[in-house]
Design an enzyme around this catalytic site. Structure first.
Site, mmCIF file in Angstrom:
data_model
loop_
_atom_site.group_PDB
_atom_site.id
_atom_site.type_symbol
_atom_site.label_atom_id
_atom_site.label_comp_id
_atom_site.label_asym_id
_atom_site.label_seq_id
_atom_site.Cartn_x
_atom_site.Cartn_y
_atom_site.Cartn_z
ATOM 1 N N ASP A 72 0.829 -1.195 0.000
ATOM 2 C CA ASP A 72 0.000 0.000 0.000
ATOM 3 C C ASP A 72 0.871 1.256 0.000
ATOM 4 O OD1 ASP A 72 -2.232 -1.610 0.148
ATOM 5 O OD2 ASP A 72 -2.453 -1.399 2.325
ATOM 6 N N ARG A 73 0.303 2.340 -0.464
ATOM 7 C CA ARG A 73 1.013 3.619 -0.525
ATOM 8 C C ARG A 73 1.657 3.972 0.817
ATOM 9 N NH1 ARG A 73 0.484 8.753 -3.311
ATOM 10 N NH2 ARG A 73 -1.142 7.889 -4.666
#
Length: 235
Positions: free
Chosen positions: A69-70
């Site tokens: 995830d970011r």
């Protein structure tokens, strides 16, 4: 190189310095938090913008063997060419790659270890989307272990046995111990800073007649104060 750039950009030379492991088939880098691995609805810079610097003489750039995830930092595996990606893809699909995340959570689990088996599905809403526990959703299984407890917080080792989006964040929050700094599923505050979730290690049995390749990513500077409270010192 272990620090997220304060201006939110990640120049290619910074990505090069984050290389943790390299052989003929595979690279492992220490992905910084705040950098998406590919283009999403938020737009802006992505890891894909910098992969050319990791060719190391090959005609094509490496590509992702999985995703982070970011807002998650740490070990990210890339395949250096098509056959390598196919081999890595099989290993991930068959559950043979072990991924260990470290997290600081608010609250403390009952017991010292266990598993969370809660299916997840994506829900659309006016602000975008998020994941939620849903009996009709896709199976999701997380193994957890307490590494430390202190002042109402816990240091956990989390091992996702499935690879659902935001799985660790939703599972921890649903159990009553959201990850520190989680503004979507937890109780993020300004003092907490960014999400305290880090892909600490990955173990890849890439070569059949050799021991698995084990790679660790150092704790990011932004997390070190919290981890130091649990006696972890990587300075």
């Amino acid at each position: 190189m272990n620090e997220d750039r304060p201006d939110g950009t990640h120049a290619s030379q910074d990505i090069m310095r984050r290389l943790l492991y390299r052989d003929a088939l595979m690279l492992v880098i220490d992905k910084p938090a705040g950098l998406a691995v590919h283009r999403d609805s938020k737009g802006g810079e992505t890891l894909s913008d910098h992969l050319d610097v990791l060719r190391f003489g090959l005609p094509r750039r490496p590509e992702l063997a999985h995703r982070l995830d970011r807002e998650t930092s740490g070990c990210l595996v890339l395949g250096r060419h098509r056959k390598a990606l196919e081999r890595l893809g099989r290993l991930f699909a068959e559950g043979k790659v072990t991924k260990t995340y470290w997290a600081i959570v608010e609250g403390t689990p009952d017991g010292d270890a266990g598993e969370i088996a809660l299916p997840l599905s994506q829900v659309e809403h006016d602000q975008g989307w998020n994941m939620q526990v849903d009996p009709a959703g896709l199976p999701a299984l997380t193994r957890w272990r307490v590494l430390g407890r202190l002042d109402g917080k816990s240091w956990l080792a989390l091992e996702p046995l499935t690879g659902r989006t935001h799985q660790l964040r939703v599972h921890c929050a649903t159990m009553g111990w959201p990850i520190l700094g989680d503004g979507v599923y937890g109780r993020a505050t300004r003092s907490a800073g960014r999400l305290h979730l880090h892909a600490r290690a990955v173990s890849v049995p890439l070569y059949p007649k050799r021991a698995p390749i084990v790679v660790e990513a150092p704790i990011p500077l932004r997390m070190r104060r919290q981890f130091a409270q649990f006696g972890v010192d990587e300075d």
